[in-house]
Design a protein around this motif. Structure first.
Motif, PDB file in Angstrom:
ATOM      1  N   LYS A  89     -21.593 -79.950 -10.420  1.00  0.00           N
ATOM      2  CA  LYS A  89     -21.489 -80.307  -8.999  1.00  0.00           C
ATOM      3  C   LYS A  89     -22.838 -80.780  -8.469  1.00  0.00           C
ATOM      4  N   GLY A  90     -23.911 -80.069  -8.791  1.00  0.00           N
ATOM      5  CA  GLY A  90     -25.235 -80.457  -8.320  1.00  0.00           C
ATOM      6  C   GLY A  90     -25.630 -81.845  -8.786  1.00  0.00           C
ATOM      7  N   LEU A  91     -25.375 -82.138 -10.050  1.00  0.00           N
ATOM      8  CA  LEU A  91     -25.732 -83.446 -10.588  1.00  0.00           C
ATOM      9  C   LEU A  91     -24.878 -84.546  -9.979  1.00  0.00           C
ATOM     10  N   GLU A  92     -23.591 -84.267  -9.807  1.00  0.00           N
ATOM     11  CA  GLU A  92     -22.704 -85.283  -9.258  1.00  0.00           C
ATOM     12  C   GLU A  92     -22.982 -85.547  -7.782  1.00  0.00           C
ATOM     13  N   LEU A  93     -23.518 -84.562  -7.066  1.00  0.00           N
ATOM     14  CA  LEU A  93     -23.879 -84.777  -5.661  1.00  0.00           C
ATOM     15  C   LEU A  93     -25.149 -85.610  -5.523  1.00  0.00           C
ATOM     16  N   GLY A  94     -25.890 -85.738  -6.623  1.00  0.00           N
ATOM     17  CA  GLY A  94     -27.063 -86.599  -6.580  1.00  0.00           C
ATOM     18  C   GLY A  94     -28.373 -85.952  -6.943  1.00  0.00           C
ATOM     19  N   ALA A  95     -28.342 -84.729  -7.503  1.00  0.00           N
ATOM     20  CA  ALA A  95     -29.591 -84.091  -7.921  1.00  0.00           C
ATOM     21  C   ALA A  95     -30.091 -84.702  -9.232  1.00  0.00           C
ATOM     22  N   ASP A  96     -31.398 -84.641  -9.435  1.00  0.00           N
ATOM     23  CA  ASP A  96     -31.993 -85.136 -10.673  1.00  0.00           C
ATOM     24  C   ASP A  96     -31.979 -84.084 -11.774  1.00  0.00           C
ATOM     25  N   ASP A  97     -32.083 -82.811 -11.391  1.00  0.00           N
ATOM     26  CA  ASP A  97     -32.172 -81.755 -12.388  1.00  0.00           C
ATOM     27  C   ASP A  97     -31.707 -80.453 -11.756  1.00  0.00           C
ATOM     28  N   TYR A  98     -31.455 -79.451 -12.598  1.00  0.00           N
ATOM     29  CA  TYR A  98     -30.870 -78.192 -12.144  1.00  0.00           C
ATOM     30  C   TYR A  98     -31.470 -77.084 -12.994  1.00  0.00           C
ATOM     31  N   LEU A  99     -32.230 -76.200 -12.360  1.00  0.00           N
ATOM     32  CA  LEU A  99     -32.893 -75.104 -13.074  1.00  0.00           C
ATOM     33  C   LEU A  99     -32.413 -73.779 -12.499  1.00  0.00           C
ATOM     34  N   VAL A 100     -32.035 -72.866 -13.395  1.00  0.00           N
ATOM     35  CA  VAL A 100     -31.426 -71.604 -12.976  1.00  0.00           C
ATOM     36  C   VAL A 100     -32.469 -70.497 -12.895  1.00  0.00           C
ATOM     37  N   LYS A 101     -32.386 -69.693 -11.844  1.00  0.00           N
ATOM     38  CA  LYS A 101     -33.215 -68.491 -11.709  1.00  0.00           C
ATOM     39  C   LYS A 101     -32.625 -67.376 -12.570  1.00  0.00           C
ATOM     40  N   PRO A 102     -33.451 -66.482 -13.127  1.00  0.00           N
ATOM     41  CA  PRO A 102     -34.919 -66.509 -13.129  1.00  0.00           C
ATOM     42  C   PRO A 102     -35.433 -67.638 -14.017  1.00  0.00           C
ATOM     43  N   PHE A 103     -36.607 -68.141 -13.698  1.00  0.00           N
ATOM     44  CA  PHE A 103     -37.123 -69.312 -14.380  1.00  0.00           C
ATOM     45  C   PHE A 103     -38.571 -69.092 -14.768  1.00  0.00           C
ATOM     46  N   SER A 104     -39.016 -69.898 -15.716  1.00  0.00           N
ATOM     47  CA  SER A 104     -40.427 -69.923 -16.100  1.00  0.00           C
ATOM     48  C   SER A 104     -41.127 -70.971 -15.242  1.00  0.00           C
ATOM     49  N   PHE A 105     -42.239 -70.588 -14.621  1.00  0.00           N
ATOM     50  CA  PHE A 105     -42.959 -71.575 -13.812  1.00  0.00           C
ATOM     51  C   PHE A 105     -43.438 -72.736 -14.680  1.00  0.00           C
ATOM     52  N   ALA A 106     -43.835 -72.456 -15.908  1.00  0.00           N
ATOM     53  CA  ALA A 106     -44.292 -73.529 -16.800  1.00  0.00           C
ATOM     54  C   ALA A 106     -43.188 -74.552 -17.017  1.00  0.00           C
ATOM     55  N   GLU A 107     -41.941 -74.067 -17.185  1.00  0.00           N
ATOM     56  CA  GLU A 107     -40.821 -74.998 -17.363  1.00  0.00           C
ATOM     57  C   GLU A 107     -40.567 -75.782 -16.083  1.00  0.00           C
ATOM     58  N   LEU A 108     -40.617 -75.092 -14.934  1.00  0.00           N
ATOM     59  CA  LEU A 108     -40.440 -75.785 -13.660  1.00  0.00           C
ATOM     60  C   LEU A 108     -41.466 -76.905 -13.507  1.00  0.00           C
ATOM     61  N   LEU A 109     -42.710 -76.605 -13.830  1.00  0.00           N
ATOM     62  CA  LEU A 109     -43.778 -77.590 -13.680  1.00  0.00           C
ATOM     63  C   LEU A 109     -43.532 -78.798 -14.577  1.00  0.00           C
ATOM     64  N   VAL A 110     -43.097 -78.557 -15.807  1.00  0.00           N
ATOM     65  CA  VAL A 110     -42.790 -79.663 -16.718  1.00  0.00           C
ATOM     66  C   VAL A 110     -41.658 -80.519 -16.158  1.00  0.00           C
ATOM     67  N   ARG A 111     -40.620 -79.854 -15.632  1.00  0.00           N
ATOM     68  CA  ARG A 111     -39.492 -80.609 -15.087  1.00  0.00           C
ATOM     69  C   ARG A 111     -39.899 -81.423 -13.866  1.00  0.00           C
ATOM     70  N   VAL A 112     -40.720 -80.841 -13.007  1.00  0.00           N
ATOM     71  CA  VAL A 112     -41.203 -81.562 -11.823  1.00  0.00           C
ATOM     72  C   VAL A 112     -41.979 -82.803 -12.252  1.00  0.00           C
ATOM     73  N   ARG A 113     -42.886 -82.649 -13.190  1.00  0.00           N
ATOM     74  CA  ARG A 113     -43.696 -83.783 -13.637  1.00  0.00           C
ATOM     75  C   ARG A 113     -42.849 -84.847 -14.324  1.00  0.00           C
ATOM     76  N   THR A 114     -41.856 -84.410 -15.092  1.00  0.00           N
ATOM     77  CA  THR A 114     -40.971 -85.363 -15.759  1.00  0.00           C
ATOM     78  C   THR A 114     -40.186 -86.175 -14.744  1.00  0.00           C
ATOM     79  N   ILE A 115     -39.636 -85.505 -13.732  1.00  0.00           N
ATOM     80  CA  ILE A 115     -38.883 -86.201 -12.693  1.00  0.00           C
ATOM     81  C   ILE A 115     -39.772 -87.195 -11.955  1.00  0.00           C
ATOM     82  N   LEU A 116     -40.972 -86.788 -11.621  1.00  0.00           N
ATOM     83  CA  LEU A 116     -41.875 -87.661 -10.875  1.00  0.00           C
ATOM     84  C   LEU A 116     -42.291 -88.880 -11.697  1.00  0.00           C
ATOM     85  N   ARG A 117     -42.398 -88.730 -13.003  1.00  0.00           N
ATOM     86  CA  ARG A 117     -42.713 -89.880 -13.851  1.00  0.00           C
ATOM     87  C   ARG A 117     -41.577 -90.899 -13.845  1.00  0.00           C
ATOM     88  N   ARG A 118     -40.337 -90.396 -13.707  1.00  0.00           N
ATOM     89  CA  ARG A 118     -39.185 -91.295 -13.695  1.00  0.00           C
ATOM     90  C   ARG A 118     -39.116 -92.120 -12.431  1.00  0.00           C
TER      91      ARG A 118
END
Length: 223
Positions: A89-118
């Motif tokens: 649902k999140g992706l179909e509504l128009g999100a770029d990515d979906y990360l579930v809590k609890p999460f690793s901040f290192a993974e979040l940071l990688v995903r943020v940077r990857t999205i911004l590069r796109r």
């Protein structure tokens, strides 16, 4: 780059803001959906990190309004809602990515940077790659005007590839987004799904759009 965090858990919002600020981002925060949407529509941001279960207006509603206003800025859902249905649902509504809590901040940071590069999300209601047309609102896909008979999961897989056309998606990313599973190299669920999708999207047509990048994953693009 300027980021917006829309998160009602103050501890989480503070943790995210501190970590992202330490990594060079300018960060604003909002703690309910209405305030978050107002900031998006009146401000300038490079990415929004958005919870789903927000007071006043849900994250689903916020991202829907963002896209309806023609805003193409990237959206990353960060939420405890961890079912496959929620992810799709999140992706179909128009999100770029979906990360579930609890999460690793290192993974979040990688995903943020990857999205911004796109760069900004392709947020049109209809996606067009070569002779492939995808109507995201009506959940329909066509090639050369011929409607493709896709099952719901096949449409979701095709939409994921199309939204990120030209980007190689690893099997891990595809499995995480659509099957809610940690990818096991001994599991061929992604390969089987791609093979079935190809029989409908590529096999009947001379131009092939779904390509295998050996040892990495898959990409949708016209060669």
């Amino acid at each position: 780059m300027r980021l917006l965090i829309v998160e009602d858990e103050l501890k989480t919002a503070t943790f995210l803001k501190r970590g992202l600020t330490e990594n060079g981002f300018v960060v604003d925060t909002a703690h309910n959906g209405e305030d978050g949407l107002h900031l998006v529509l009146t401000g300038t941001y490079d990415l929004v990190i958005l919870d789903v279960g927000l007071p006043e207006r849900s994250g689903w509603s916020v991202v829907t309004e963002i896209r309806q206003h023609g805003k193409g800025l990237p959206v990353l859902f960060l939420t405890a809602r961890d079912t496959v249905t929620d992810r799709i649902k999140g992706l179909e509504l128009g999100a770029d990515d979906y990360l579930v809590k609890p999460f690793s901040f290192a993974e979040l940071l990688v995903r943020v940077r990857t999205i911004l590069r796109r760069g900004p999300l392709r947020n049109e209601d209809t996606l067009q790659i070569a002779d492939l047309t995808i109507d995201l609102n009506r959940h329909r896909a066509f090639r050369s005007g011929t409607r493709l008979d896709l099952a719901p999961k096949e449409f979701s897989l095709l939409s994921l590839l199309a939204r990120r056309a030209g980007e190689v998606l690893t099997r891990t990313v595809i499995a995480d987004q659509l099957w809610d599973m940690n990818f096991d190299s001994g599991t061929n669920v992604v390969d089987v799904a791609i093979r079935r999708l190809r029989t409908k999207v590529d096999d009947p047509f001379p131009q092939k759009l779904i390509h295998t990048i050996r040892g990495v994953g898959y990409v949708l693009e016209e060669h």
